[in-house]
Design a protein around this motif. Structure first.
Motif, PDB file in Angstrom:
ATOM      1  N   UNK A 145     -45.405  96.158 -64.387  1.00 19.46           N
ATOM      2  CA  UNK A 145     -45.624  97.603 -64.370  1.00 19.46           C
ATOM      3  C   UNK A 145     -45.711  98.203 -62.978  1.00 19.46           C
ATOM      4  N   UNK A 146     -45.297  97.448 -61.958  1.00 20.66           N
ATOM      5  CA  UNK A 146     -45.571  97.860 -60.576  1.00 20.66           C
ATOM      6  C   UNK A 146     -44.337  98.351 -59.820  1.00 20.66           C
ATOM      7  N   UNK A 147     -43.299  98.754 -60.548  1.00 22.00           N
ATOM      8  CA  UNK A 147     -42.064  99.152 -59.869  1.00 22.00           C
ATOM      9  C   UNK A 147     -42.075 100.606 -59.407  1.00 22.00           C
ATOM     10  N   UNK A 148     -43.102 101.360 -59.813  1.00 23.64           N
ATOM     11  CA  UNK A 148     -43.186 102.764 -59.438  1.00 23.64           C
ATOM     12  C   UNK A 148     -44.393 102.946 -58.525  1.00 23.64           C
ATOM     13  N   UNK A 185     -36.471  89.229 -61.964  1.00 22.67           N
ATOM     14  CA  UNK A 185     -37.644  89.740 -61.268  1.00 22.67           C
ATOM     15  C   UNK A 185     -38.291  90.903 -62.005  1.00 22.67           C
ATOM     16  N   UNK A 186     -37.885  91.140 -63.257  1.00 23.65           N
ATOM     17  CA  UNK A 186     -38.533  92.183 -64.053  1.00 23.65           C
ATOM     18  C   UNK A 186     -39.842  91.701 -64.662  1.00 23.65           C
ATOM     19  N   UNK A 187     -40.130  90.417 -64.507  1.00 26.44           N
ATOM     20  CA  UNK A 187     -41.391  89.833 -64.920  1.00 26.44           C
ATOM     21  C   UNK A 187     -41.772  88.765 -63.925  1.00 26.44           C
ATOM     22  N   UNK A 222     -51.530  92.418 -59.584  1.00 18.87           N
ATOM     23  CA  UNK A 222     -51.791  91.570 -58.426  1.00 18.87           C
ATOM     24  C   UNK A 222     -50.879  90.350 -58.475  1.00 18.87           C
ATOM     25  N   UNK A 223     -50.380  89.977 -57.316  1.00 10.13           N
ATOM     26  CA  UNK A 223     -49.605  88.752 -57.207  1.00 10.13           C
ATOM     27  C   UNK A 223     -48.203  88.811 -57.745  1.00 10.13           C
ATOM     28  N   UNK A 224     -47.677  90.001 -57.925  1.00  6.10           N
ATOM     29  CA  UNK A 224     -46.296  90.125 -58.391  1.00  6.10           C
ATOM     30  C   UNK A 224     -45.318  89.829 -57.240  1.00  6.10           C
ATOM     31  N   UNK A 225     -44.151  89.245 -57.553  1.00  8.17           N
ATOM     32  CA  UNK A 225     -43.139  89.048 -56.510  1.00  8.17           C
ATOM     33  C   UNK A 225     -42.631  90.389 -56.000  1.00  8.17           C
ATOM     34  N   UNK A 226     -42.140  90.397 -54.772  1.00  4.60           N
ATOM     35  CA  UNK A 226     -41.595  91.626 -54.200  1.00  4.60           C
ATOM     36  C   UNK A 226     -40.423  92.123 -55.043  1.00  4.60           C
TER      37      UNK A 226
END
Length: 479
Positions: A145-148, A185-187, A222-226
């Motif tokens: 959920x962190x793409x925005x 990388x969507x998950x 937290x800890x998501x790939x770039x």
């Protein structure tokens, strides 16, 4: 009812044929869409529906090309506000394809506008039988959920509701058809299996088993790939409607003199898609190295400036064509041509070349144990580095080298290492563009280093489906 999956390697994207006796739908099509036309013909069906679950970030959708070729209508989220004619869908909307009833669920979280399609095959029963969930639910994972920017917690909050209040209330027997699999990388931790059921995911999916909303939000923020650079670009392109592939210029065959003249232009880049050993031996000075056998489209979308025309150096015409197809999948449409005759034609015509010496694992180890004045740069993702790295290696992920090269001294001997030699070759080409002359590539990377007996086995290197971004949460070990 017939469901057929199409899996596109490297971007790890799944699209689907959903067919009846005479008509069919295509769900989340990829850009090079001819295969859907071919399968529909083989099945004796006509494509009448093109179903989009959301604005895809990691690839350019094929909805515009497929609509033109098939005459089908495009269906998608009302809140996506597409800039072209389509059938806008919202929560509870309903339509039919022969004996199949399709209900729309609004499932925001991965993206704000996301919807899912719940299919009931009335010829067999009244229970939902299939869920086309896009990037809301994966096998073993859920959509990030962190793409925005600035909206990660808000979207994680919504994703929790989409999963717990809607998707998890479907029958356990309902089959799950996600838009991506392991390697995307969507998950963060997708399984290699490409389909599942609601019941199986409820039992084994780590994210679905986080019942506390606050812990769920914390886990997914937290800890998501770039996220690669092209994610934002692809979203906008998909909303506006991509340029149809049929309208793009064909790939030009360029003789050495013409290629050299074009390459000297300010708005042009040279992309070498050969393997890293070939690039290291001879390459056009200033070229980018992205091995087509690597996760090519993702790294191309990440590293290449989209505003520039692209000239290809390849192992031949077929490889150049394949590279142009994969580049278009991530919105890099300005592929002008390729070098006819490849590097053989270039060197026999007397043009200058660049080189990146390749170090074997044994040669690298000798430098390490002797304490040679060598700067070792590990260009893998942070989690990969933390899990397993050579002592005193500096970690600068390859995409960050575009800016962080200033942390390095171009006068020093610099060795780049990754998991295999592919990303480190990309990094080598970036440093060469910045004036670094003493650049070496560690051929075989950490995998070769471990296999040679100089360190413990790299867990990520042995997984053929493992994302280059790193999927392990294991502790670090410096060797």
């Amino acid at each position: 009812m017939i469901i057929q999956q199409f899996f596109t390697k490297k971007i790890a994207h799944s699209s689907y044929f959903l067919g009846g006796d005479k008509v069919c739908a295509i769900v989340d099509p990829r850009r090079d869409a001819d295969m859907y036309i071919e399968v529909a013909r083989e099945m004796g069906t006509r494509i009448t529906h093109i179903l989009e679950t959301h604005l895809h970030a990691d690839f350019i959708s094929g909805h515009m090309d497929l609509a033109k070729k098939s005459g089908a209508m495009i269906y998608g989220p009302r809140s996506a506000n597409f800039d072209f004619d389509y059938v806008p869908l919202s929560e509870g909307d309903f339509f039919e394809i022969e004996d199949m009833s399709i209900k729309v669920l609004e499932t925001p979280g991965h993206t704000p506008e996301h919807i899912s399609y719940v299919v009931t095959d009335r010829s067999r029963g009244e229970d939902p039988v299939a869920l086309f969930c896009g990037d809301t639910l994966f096998v073993g994972d859920v959509g990030r959920p962190d793409l925005f920017p600035g909206r990660a917690e808000e979207l994680a909050f919504k994703l929790y509701d989409s999963l717990h209040e809607k998707i998890m209330k479907l029958p356990d027997t309902c089959e799950v058809y996600p838009a991506h699999g392991a390697g995307s990388l969507c998950g963060r931790a997708m399984a290699a299996k490409r389909t599942s059921t609601i019941g199986y995911e409820k039992k084994f999916n780590y994210a679905l088993n986080i019942s506390d909303r606050r812990e769920f939000i914390r886990s997914l923020t937290h800890g998501m790939p770039d996220a690669p650079d092209h994610f934002g670009r692809c979203t906008d392109i998909n909303r506006q409607g991509p340029v149809k592939v049929s309208n793009l210029s064909p790939l030009e065959e360029l003789e050495t003199s013409i290629f050299s003249s074009l390459a000297a232009g300010n708005n042009v880049l040279v992309l070498d898609v050969r393997n890293f050993e070939a690039f290291g031996g001879q390459h056009v000075p200033g070229a980018y190295s992205i091995d087509i056998d690597s996760n090519f489209p993702t790294f191309a979308g990440w590293l290449l400036p989209p505003e520039k025309d692209i000239l290809l150096v390849s192992g031949g015409y077929g490889q150049a064509v394949e590279a142009s197809i994969q580049l278009r999948r991530v919105g890099l449409d300005r592929v002008y041509g390729y070098l006819t005759g490849g590097m053989y034609a270039w060197v026999t015509a007397g043009y200058p070349t660049g080189h990146v010496p390749q170090l074997s694992s044994h040669e690298l180890h000798q430098r390490v144990i002797q304490g040679d004045a060598t700067v070792l740069v590990d260009v893998r993702a942070v989690k990969e580095y933390e899990n397993f790295h050579i002592q005193n290696a500096i970690n600068i992920p390859v995409a960050e080298l575009r800016e962080r090269y200033v942390e390095l001294d171009p006068a020093e001997e610099t060795v780049l290492i990754c998991g295999s030699g592919q990303r480190s070759s990309m990094g080598s080409s970036l440093l060469k563009q910045k004036g670094f002359e003493k650049v070496f590539n560690a051929a075989g990377g950490m995998r070769g280093y471990a296999e040679a007996g100089f360190g413990p086995e790299c867990p990520l290197c042995t997984l053929p489906w493992a994302s280059f971004a790193g999927r392990s949460n294991m502790g670090s070990s410096g060797i």
